[in-house]
Every structure is written in C-alpha cells, then in structure tokens.
Write a protein that holds these residues in place. Structure first.
Motif, PDB file in Angstrom:
ATOM      1  N   GLY A 371       2.508  10.041  -8.017  1.00 35.85           N
ATOM      2  CA  GLY A 371       1.894   9.531  -6.799  1.00 35.85           C
ATOM      3  C   GLY A 371       0.460   9.073  -6.982  1.00 35.85           C
ATOM      4  N   PHE A 372      -0.202   9.547  -8.038  1.00 39.71           N
ATOM      5  CA  PHE A 372      -1.602   9.196  -8.277  1.00 39.71           C
ATOM      6  C   PHE A 372      -1.775   7.862  -8.998  1.00 39.71           C
ATOM      7  N   VAL A 373      -0.737   7.407  -9.684  1.00 40.74           N
ATOM      8  CA  VAL A 373      -0.879   6.285 -10.614  1.00 40.74           C
ATOM      9  C   VAL A 373      -1.302   4.998  -9.911  1.00 40.74           C
ATOM     10  N   LYS A 374      -0.547   4.580  -8.914  1.00 41.80           N
ATOM     11  CA  LYS A 374      -0.840   3.324  -8.216  1.00 41.80           C
ATOM     12  C   LYS A 374      -2.225   3.372  -7.577  1.00 41.80           C
ATOM     13  N   VAL A 375      -2.531   4.496  -6.942  1.00 38.42           N
ATOM     14  CA  VAL A 375      -3.835   4.672  -6.292  1.00 38.42           C
ATOM     15  C   VAL A 375      -4.972   4.529  -7.303  1.00 38.42           C
ATOM     16  N   SER A 376      -4.796   5.134  -8.469  1.00 35.49           N
ATOM     17  CA  SER A 376      -5.852   5.134  -9.480  1.00 35.49           C
ATOM     18  C   SER A 376      -6.084   3.748 -10.073  1.00 35.49           C
ATOM     19  N   GLY A 413      -5.891   7.762  -0.887  1.00 37.02           N
ATOM     20  CA  GLY A 413      -4.559   7.640  -1.498  1.00 37.02           C
ATOM     21  C   GLY A 413      -4.077   8.926  -2.147  1.00 37.02           C
ATOM     22  N   GLN A 414      -4.983   9.632  -2.835  1.00 39.56           N
ATOM     23  CA  GLN A 414      -4.602  10.873  -3.497  1.00 39.56           C
ATOM     24  C   GLN A 414      -4.227  11.958  -2.496  1.00 39.56           C
ATOM     25  N   SER A 415      -4.930  11.979  -1.360  1.00 39.81           N
ATOM     26  CA  SER A 415      -4.619  12.971  -0.326  1.00 39.81           C
ATOM     27  C   SER A 415      -3.212  12.764   0.220  1.00 39.81           C
ATOM     28  N   ILE A 416      -2.854  11.512   0.422  1.00 43.15           N
ATOM     29  CA  ILE A 416      -1.493  11.203   0.887  1.00 43.15           C
ATOM     30  C   ILE A 416      -0.464  11.670  -0.135  1.00 43.15           C
ATOM     31  N   SER A 417      -0.743  11.422  -1.415  1.00 43.91           N
ATOM     32  CA  SER A 417       0.170  11.812  -2.487  1.00 43.91           C
ATOM     33  C   SER A 417       0.382  13.323  -2.541  1.00 43.91           C
ATOM     34  N   SER A 420       2.359  14.603   0.431  1.00 43.83           N
ATOM     35  CA  SER A 420       3.759  14.167   0.413  1.00 43.83           C
ATOM     36  C   SER A 420       4.579  14.908  -0.636  1.00 43.83           C
ATOM     37  N   TYR A 421       4.051  14.999  -1.870  1.00 51.12           N
ATOM     38  CA  TYR A 421       4.825  15.529  -2.990  1.00 51.12           C
ATOM     39  C   TYR A 421       4.699  17.043  -3.179  1.00 51.12           C
ATOM     40  N   ILE A 422       3.544  17.617  -2.826  1.00 52.29           N
ATOM     41  CA  ILE A 422       3.306  19.033  -3.135  1.00 52.29           C
ATOM     42  C   ILE A 422       3.294  19.893  -1.878  1.00 52.29           C
ATOM     43  N   LEU A 423       2.491  19.514  -0.880  1.00 55.68           N
ATOM     44  CA  LEU A 423       2.400  20.311   0.345  1.00 55.68           C
ATOM     45  C   LEU A 423       3.543  20.018   1.304  1.00 55.68           C
ATOM     46  N   LYS A 424       4.139  18.850   1.150  1.00 57.20           N
ATOM     47  CA  LYS A 424       5.293  18.437   1.963  1.00 57.20           C
ATOM     48  C   LYS A 424       4.993  18.549   3.466  1.00 57.20           C
ATOM     49  N   LYS A 425       3.914  17.902   3.883  1.00 54.27           N
ATOM     50  CA  LYS A 425       3.536  17.886   5.293  1.00 54.27           C
ATOM     51  C   LYS A 425       2.761  16.616   5.592  1.00 54.27           C
ATOM     52  N   GLU A 426       2.596  16.306   6.872  1.00 53.95           N
ATOM     53  CA  GLU A 426       1.860  15.120   7.296  1.00 53.95           C
ATOM     54  C   GLU A 426       0.371  15.266   6.953  1.00 53.95           C
TER      55      GLU A 426
END
Length: 508
Positions: A371-376, A413-417, A420-426
């Motif tokens: 999830g970090f790749v595109k953002v970075s 972008g990283q916060s969204i990632s 989504s992937y780890i905390l699994k919440k909005e």
C-alpha cells in the motif's frame, strides 16, 4: 520480557544519541573552523550520494528483519543459523556491488554540475574514500539485523557509542595536527572496520548456535523477495527525497548553501533520531504483537503510539522553532543562520515526519508494504518537480516547500494504507483528529510567538537566553494544560512509565 527488552533498548538508544550528538557538534565545529563551510557541503553531498547508491541494498535490512520474528519466537535455532549464513553471503555481495557503483559515481561527479570552487578531481578521490567507510559496514550488517530481531539492540548501541567517541575524538586531534580531510576519511574507514569486527566477535559469544552447521533455508522459502520488491521502492523514495534535495541545492545554488543547510538538517536529524530511538526500541516487540493478529489490541496500540508521536512532535518542533537560530549563532556564528521562513518550513516538515513515522513502524513490522509503494513514488515526483520549479524563483525555500507538500501527501496516503491493510477501519476519524491537533498546536505556537515579540519590544537590552527560556516555558505550560493533562492516552502512558520505573527499582 517484551517490556523489559524495549525499556533497555530505549534507554541505551537515548544515551547513544546524546553521546553522538555532543561529539558530532564538537567535531563539526572543528571541521568548519579548519576545513570551511564549502568542504562541509561537499561532505553532505557525499552522504546523500551514498544514500542514493545504497538503494542497491534494495531494502533487504527491513525485509530480512521481518522474517526473523517468527523463527525467533518459535526457537527454531537451526533455521536461524541457516538464515544467518545466507544473509551474510548476500550482504557481502551487496557490499561489493555498492563499492563498484560508488567508483562509477565518482567518475560521473564532473557531470553533476556542482557549484563549487573545490577541485573536482579532489572531490572524486575523497568520495571513493568516503564510500569505503560506508561499504565496510555492509559486510557485517547481518550481525545488526540479528541483534535487532533478538531485541538486543542495546548491545549494538553500546558498541557504536564507544567507537563513535573514539573515532570523533581521534579525528578532532588529527584535524588540529595535520589539517587533512583525506586522513579524516581514512579514520572513518578504520573505526568502521574496528567497530564491526568487535561486534562480529561478540555475536559469536552471545549466539553461538548461529555458527553451527544447519540445513539450508532459501530466501524464497521465507518469502523475502516479495517484501523486498516493495521495500526497495520505499527505500528509493525515502533516500531519494533527501538526496535529491542536497543535489538540487548544490547545483542550483551552491555547495556552501548546502553546507549551511546541512547544519540545520543535522539538528532536525538528531531530534528525529531521538524520537525514532524510542520507537526502534519497541519495534521488535511491536512485531510480536502484530504476529498475534489481535485487531483490537493492534488498534489500541496504534492509538497510544500515535498520541505519543504527537507529544514528541509538538515538544521537539516547538523547542527547535524558538531556539535553533540562537543555537546556530552561538555555535558557529550568525553568518550561518537561515531566514525565519526557512526555519518555519523545516519545523513543519519535521512535524509531518514525526507524525507519519508511526505508519512506517506498523507497516515494516507487519510486512505489508504494497500500500505504500504508489504513494511513495508520487511523493518523490511531487518533491522533484516542485523543488526544481520553485528553487529558480525563491531559492532554498522553494526546495523546502516542495518537500513539505510531498511529505503532506505521503502522510495522507500512508495513513489510508495503514488503516485499510493493518487496522482495518475507516481513516476519516483519524484525519479529523490529526487536523484538530495540528491546528491547536499552530495556535499555541503563534500565541507564544506573540508573547516573545512583546517581550522583545518591552526589553530593548534583552537577554536572548532569558527570552528563549520564557518562550519555551510558556509553550510547555500551554501544551500541558490545553493538550495532555486530561488525555486518556497520556494518563495510560504516564502510568506505564511509572510501573516500569518501579519495576526497575525493585530489581535493583
């Protein structure tokens, strides 16, 4: 066990950073006096060029550390021994590749259009020496990775502290006596070798099972390469943003400006490293927590560490903002100060950097990098385009504005990632909270600035130290009463700290 190991790593980390800071400031003072600000700019350029070259390492250090958590937790000593051998061979190859690439880079230096009066041939030859001091460490990187994974990073930090003190003290003496930059770099190589040699001896005593014969475990089997693909891009971007800033400043402005900028960068780097020391101390234990896959515990841990990041961000940013120009003027002279707008931009970038690091810690320990790749990648593009466009019109501040907007996008972008992937919440609630905290901190800083300005007008023969002291005292009081006094996360952290201290006292 998890808390005790983290506590020890954090304690030694703080001590290491403090010792390193004092010695670095002393060494840099002597360096500027005897070698000049232009050669300091060249050295900073070397640092950033080697950062770009080290991308060859492909983020293996992070990816390999993640793969060790599970076999360590399950006491799979034979597998660990096999991985130790595989990692050691791999990093030896990487070290040779990086040195080869650095030789090629030295040949390309004349084409970088560096704005300096120093002889280019001299820069080329000294760059090769500088690269050797970095390359030496790669042949022993495996030891640091394993100590870190075993939550024994305090051993590495103690070893590093001893050799840093010896190295920098020796360099200062030889600068006084011989005034030779070449000898300065040769000492870098010597102490890097000595440091890593001793660490290699120590790990053989501490973990002798790593050197026993064992069946081979392929890196493919450990799913390393899938992680490396993502981490390598993230590493490229992280190094690329810092390194390209230095290259742009050296090319469009001058090496001397880069040298002045590097003094401020040094202060912010050490402030960030102090904060990172805490999180690095608990990183392996965070890996244990995430491996348990309890989402509610992971979310709770994230919220607490995120609030702690905020506290560290506001205290460090506020302190630096009100004191850095005075510190620079008393340290090396008023002529090496940057204008106030540059300081504000640097402080804002520092705040963002501290706040976004929590995303990286959770991502690196979970091993979910995609999830970090595109953002970075977009972050690097934004930084390059804006920096090159704006530096032509507003100089150094143009580069800083480019870095600010790139960092802001990356945090978003990283916060969204992570959510989504780890905390699994909005993520919406997180953003609202962060905007509120940032706005409140900005108002606090502005209010203290007004107090400072009023006192400057009130006392014409002002004592700068008293003014800074009053400004910082007001800042800390406001942060405490408006931000943290009744915060539930702060109360938890304070109680946790008290319990750790009491436990240590009982042991003693």
């Amino acid at each position: 066990m998890r808390v005790a190991a983290s506590y020890k790593n954090i304690l030694y980390g703080f001590l290491f950073q403090f010792v390193n800071l004092i010695m670095t400031l002393l060494l840099r003072t002597v360096f500027i006096k005897y070698f000049g600000i232009e050669l300091l700019g060249v050295q900073n350029l070397f640092l950033n060029l080697m950062g770009l070259i080290s991308i060859v390492e492909l983020g293996l250090t992070t990816a390999l550390a993640v793969t060790l958590y599970k076999p360590i937790k399950q006491n799979e000593n034979l597998k660990l021994a096999s991985l130790y051998i595989s990692f050691k061979k791999l990093f030896s190859i990487i070290g040779l590749i990086i040195f080869f690439v650095s030789i090629i880079t030295s040949l390309l230096i004349p084409y970088l259009n560096i704005n300096t009066d120093i002889n280019i041939n001299y820069i080329q030859s000294t760059f090769v020496l500088y690269s050797l001091s970095i390359v030496v460490g790669y042949f022993f990187s495996v030891n640091r990775i394993f100590y870190f994974a075993f939550q024994k990073n305090s051993i590495v930090l103690k070893n590093d502290s001893i050799f840093i003190i010896m190295k920098q003290f020796t360099q200062i003496i030889f600068i006084f006596i011989l005034n030779s930059f070449v000898l300065f770099l040769i000492l870098e190589i010597f102490f890097s070798l000595a440091n890593n040699f001793i660490l290699n001896k120590k790990i053989k005593l501490d973990y002798d099972f790593l050197f026993e014969k064992s069946p081979k475990v392929s890196l493919k089997e450990m799913n390393v390469w899938e992680k490396v693909k993502s981490v390598s891009i993230l590493k490229f971007v992280g190094v690329g943003v810092n390194a390209t800033d230095s290259l742009i400043i050296s090319s469009f402005l001058s090496v001397s400006v880069n040298g002045i900028f590097s003094n401020y960068a040094l202060i912010f780097t050490y402030a960030f490293n102090y904060i990172g020391t805490f999180f690095n101390g608990i990183l392996a234990s965070l890996g244990d927590l995430i491996s348990e896959n309890n989402i509610s515990n992971i979310r709770l841990y994230f919220n607490r560490l995120n609030y702690l990041s905020y506290l560290m961000a506001v205290f460090s940013t506020g302190t630096i903002y009100f004191s850095i120009n005075l510190f620079i003027s008393k340290w090396i002279g008023v002529e090496y100060q940057l204008e106030q707008l540059s300081v504000i931009l640097l402080c804002t970038i520092h705040y963002l950097k501290v706040m976004r690091q929590i995303n990286w810690f959770f991502t690196s320990t979970s091993g979910i990098f995609d999830g970090f790749v595109k953002v970075s990648i977009i972050e690097l593009i934004i930084n390059l385009i804006l920096s090159i466009l704006l530096i032509k019109y507003i100089g150094l501040n143009g580069v800083l504005i480019g870095t600010f907007f790139a960092s802001l996008y990356s945090w978003y972008g990283q916060s969204i990632s992570v959510h989504s992937y780890i905390l699994k919440k909005e993520v919406s609630e997180y953003f609202k909270n962060q905007l509120f905290l940032a706005a409140k901190f900005t108002l606090i800083i502005y209010f203290v600035y007004l107090i400072n300005s009023f006192m400057e007008m009130l006392f014409s023969n002002k004592n700068e130290y008293i003014l800074i002291f009053i400004s910082l005292l007001c800042l800390y009081i406001l942060i405490y009463y408006l931000d943290i006094k009744k915060n539930k996360e702060f109360v938890f952290l304070l109680n946790k700290l008290n319990s750790i201290i009491r436990r240590k006292q009982n042991v003693q």
